[in-house]
Design a protein around this motif. Sequence first.
Motif, PDB file in Angstrom:
ATOM      1  N   LEU A  59      77.382  81.689 -73.709  1.00 62.93           N
ATOM      2  CA  LEU A  59      76.537  81.382 -72.551  1.00 62.93           C
ATOM      3  C   LEU A  59      76.030  79.939 -72.581  1.00 62.93           C
ATOM      4  CD1 LEU A  59      75.179  82.243 -69.968  1.00 62.93           C
ATOM      5  CD2 LEU A  59      73.400  83.341 -71.314  1.00 62.93           C
ATOM      6  N   GLY A  60      75.587  79.497 -73.748  1.00 59.45           N
ATOM      7  CA  GLY A  60      75.079  78.127 -73.870  1.00 59.45           C
ATOM      8  C   GLY A  60      76.163  77.104 -73.568  1.00 59.45           C
TER       9      GLY A  60
ATOM     10  N   THR B  68      65.389  74.134 -69.872  1.00 57.59           N
ATOM     11  CA  THR B  68      64.432  75.203 -69.600  1.00 57.59           C
ATOM     12  C   THR B  68      65.084  76.220 -68.660  1.00 57.59           C
ATOM     13  OG1 THR B  68      63.554  74.052 -67.678  1.00 57.59           O
ATOM     14  CG2 THR B  68      62.484  73.607 -69.793  1.00 57.59           C
ATOM     15  N   LYS B  69      64.435  77.374 -68.540  1.00 57.16           N
ATOM     16  CA  LYS B  69      64.938  78.436 -67.684  1.00 57.16           C
ATOM     17  C   LYS B  69      65.090  77.943 -66.233  1.00 57.16           C
ATOM     18  CE  LYS B  69      61.903  81.411 -66.554  1.00 57.16           C
ATOM     19  NZ  LYS B  69      61.510  81.727 -65.216  1.00 57.16           N
TER      20      LYS B  69
ATOM     21  N   ILE C  35      68.213  76.056 -65.622  1.00 56.17           N
ATOM     22  CA  ILE C  35      69.396  76.922 -65.588  1.00 56.17           C
ATOM     23  C   ILE C  35      69.454  77.684 -64.262  1.00 56.17           C
ATOM     24  CG2 ILE C  35      70.536  78.877 -66.739  1.00 56.17           C
ATOM     25  CD1 ILE C  35      69.219  77.752 -69.371  1.00 56.17           C
TER      26      ILE C  35
ATOM     27  N   PRO D 293      65.254  85.624 -66.853  1.00 54.29           N
ATOM     28  CA  PRO D 293      66.327  85.388 -67.824  1.00 54.29           C
ATOM     29  C   PRO D 293      67.345  86.533 -67.879  1.00 54.29           C
ATOM     30  CG  PRO D 293      64.216  84.779 -68.773  1.00 54.29           C
ATOM     31  CD  PRO D 293      63.919  85.376 -67.434  1.00 54.29           C
ATOM     32  N   ALA D 294      66.860  87.779 -67.820  1.00 56.85           N
ATOM     33  CA  ALA D 294      67.782  88.916 -67.896  1.00 56.85           C
ATOM     34  C   ALA D 294      68.777  88.886 -66.737  1.00 56.85           C
ATOM     35  CB  ALA D 294      66.992  90.227 -67.882  1.00 56.85           C
TER      36      ALA D 294
ATOM     37  N   LEU E 280      69.667  86.196 -65.050  1.00 56.43           N
ATOM     38  CA  LEU E 280      70.566  85.045 -65.248  1.00 56.43           C
ATOM     39  C   LEU E 280      71.698  85.412 -66.203  1.00 56.43           C
ATOM     40  CD1 LEU E 280      67.878  82.224 -65.569  1.00 56.43           C
ATOM     41  CD2 LEU E 280      69.589  82.394 -63.746  1.00 56.43           C
ATOM     42  N   VAL E 281      71.342  86.107 -67.276  1.00 57.57           N
ATOM     43  CA  VAL E 281      72.363  86.550 -68.231  1.00 57.57           C
ATOM     44  C   VAL E 281      73.331  87.507 -67.539  1.00 57.57           C
ATOM     45  CG1 VAL E 281      72.757  87.880 -70.358  1.00 57.57           C
ATOM     46  CG2 VAL E 281      70.893  86.207 -70.266  1.00 57.57           C
ATOM     47  N   GLY E 282      72.790  88.398 -66.713  1.00 61.70           N
ATOM     48  CA  GLY E 282      73.617  89.368 -65.990  1.00 61.70           C
ATOM     49  C   GLY E 282      74.600  88.684 -65.057  1.00 61.70           C
TER      50      GLY E 282
ATOM     51  N   ARG F  95      77.337  87.132 -67.073  1.00 61.67           N
ATOM     52  CA  ARG F  95      78.191  88.196 -67.586  1.00 61.67           C
ATOM     53  C   ARG F  95      79.205  88.630 -66.523  1.00 61.67           C
ATOM     54  NH1 ARG F  95      77.376  92.915 -71.239  1.00 61.67           N
ATOM     55  NH2 ARG F  95      78.804  94.523 -70.521  1.00 61.67           N
TER      56      ARG F  95
ATOM     57  N   GLU G  26      76.892  87.252 -78.971  1.00 64.74           N
ATOM     58  CA  GLU G  26      77.148  87.720 -77.614  1.00 64.74           C
ATOM     59  C   GLU G  26      78.340  88.667 -77.533  1.00 64.74           C
ATOM     60  OE1 GLU G  26      77.409  84.275 -75.085  1.00 64.74           O
ATOM     61  OE2 GLU G  26      75.397  83.599 -75.625  1.00 64.74           O
TER      62      GLU G  26
END
Lengths: 230, 467
Positions: B136-137, B159-160, B163, B179-180, B182-184, B187, B220
Amino acid sequence: MSEARAAILARLRRSLPRSADEQAAAEATVHERLAAPAPNLLPARGQLDRDGRVRLFTDMARAVAAEVELLDELEAVPAAVATYLRRHNLPQRIVVAPDPLLDLARWEGQPLLRVRRGDAEPDDAVGVTLASTGIAETGTLLLTSAPERPTLLAFLPETSIVVVFADEIDGAYEQSWARLRAALGTPPRSVNLITGPSRTGDIAQQIELGAHGPRRLLVLVVDRSPPLDD
Amino acid sequence: MEATSLRFRERAAGALENAQLQTALAGIKVGWQAGRARAAARLPEFEQLRDLGKAIKDHTLAHLDLYLEAFEARVVEQGGKVHWARDAAEARGIVLELCRAAGARSVTKSKSMIAEEIGLNAWLEANGLRVVETDLGEYIIQLRREPPSHLVGPAVHLTKDQISDLFVEHHGGPRIEEPAALVGEARRILRQRYLEADVGITGANFLIAETGSAVTVTNEGNAELTQGLPRTHIVIASLEKVIPTVEDAFTLLRLLGRSATGQEFSAYTTFVTGPKRPGDLDGPEAFHVVLLDNGRSAMVGTAFREMLRCIRCGACMNHCPVYLAAGGHAYGWVYVGPMGSVLTPQFIGIEQGYPLPNASTFCGRCEEVCPVRIPLPRLMRLWREEQFRKALVPPTARWGLRLWGALARRPFLYRLTARWAARALRLLARGRGRLAAAPLAGGWTGTRDLPAPQGGTFMDQWRRRRR
């Protein structure tokens, strides 16, 4: 490209000058080390009796957000899976590793559960597979690839359910690998050590689960190993 | 990647003014720095493991030619192939050739510092391939067209909110803040890329001579999808990644997660050995390892050999007061923080990397936390000596050092000068006990006062008390 190989090895040997005697000694040292691999240090933490190992495994896995349930026998697995899926509001549809050991679980006892045997497809939401061993030290599962244990089952679906027998939980990684080495000689294509569900801290260092691999990991520790056929 | 290390001073000054960056860097102290301390305290054998880790790496480096040959033989036995690359260009050429042979259009990549070192993505893209970073990074900095700012958290400087903006710009749709979520979103998008990919490229944390395995470590699970879904898997790793046995890998793995993020163990550690076996339902049909030298075979014969023990955990930067103030991008190349200050000049030359070994107060915290006990301050000092030899040091500093050297070698003169200097500074302070400015110390007194010397010199006091 063998030209590059020769050039690199030649430069390494210039950087590591050895006399003929030293060369022979170095070769012998390397040969010995590779022929008889031995643990360097096993942390005391995991060197416990069977019950202690199961307890430590459970605590360590839970500490990294895995759910762990202890079951008496393999026949209890389908009901535990069905209950877990209901609790998380997930469809009663699973893909199970085509492993004869998992067939002993008697999935037909859960008529509402739709079971497919095989590898994970992109749309599968729940994968069920079997770990070769567990490692108490850090609550880690060790999975080995084989025709009956496809690797992607533990990575592609959003929910991963892994069965491990309590008898197979070792204290340290090296102890699991020593058994693997004794059983198989050379390692299978993929050996996966899994410690909790997938996670990332890449957004502002805040830990989020389910980055690419499973968002949820359920570990079913089965107390009684099934009797061997032969 | 073009090095901008010569602009360190200017970029570090800019970093100090950048409030978003300072917020992001402050998180490292409470997160990874405190995490490492807790994890080390929880494992009584931790210090002993550090000694063992160092010994494993020293032993391997002293026999590197032999372990590399053994590794290659095992890979070939398992149906894989090893390709040797002398430099970055050769490695890029090999990877492109392998992608072409596989008829690839699309490539997924899991995080690899070696790929950054050789500028692999830009090269493959210039040759018509679509390359997608899956960590992700790394995905975030790929979208921003930036180099990593940290070994373990390449996007740790963001920072969040930054992103969130980035994802709106590239993915469209409404702005997401959680954040959750954003990760989703990442993904969902990357899932499709995994399935489309013809080739998966991963780095390796370790290569194992005993078995011919490559070991990847992620949290991850992206390395497993990168190498498990496409038809071809390419591992790209530098020579010093090889270690003798699986047992040696476990010793080093116990150090890696704890030193990096304070985790007892990273979520996913995978040993891959060769391509798909008969009957397997998944796995790649082809398995290639590209071994990169890029100066390392020569480094083995120098004092910088110790740097080749590095397992890329990032602990040195997480504990470095200079890194934590300046951030990774100030270092101006792929490797940052104290390990970067030692390693970067190896690749770009001390002329181009001149400021890096000077970006340290030699406080020694990097060496204190290094899992394989690399004497980073000493190695930076070697670069400073090299700067002096090559006359890269500016004339004033050069003469200053000469003068100091002349005094330091004549104890009588040194003591006399020290006594006079102490007296002069005390006079200048005029009884206030501190100085707002002092000759030749403008850089220091610009932001703080210099305490005036109290009493005699150390040597004078020593003599008095002994009597």
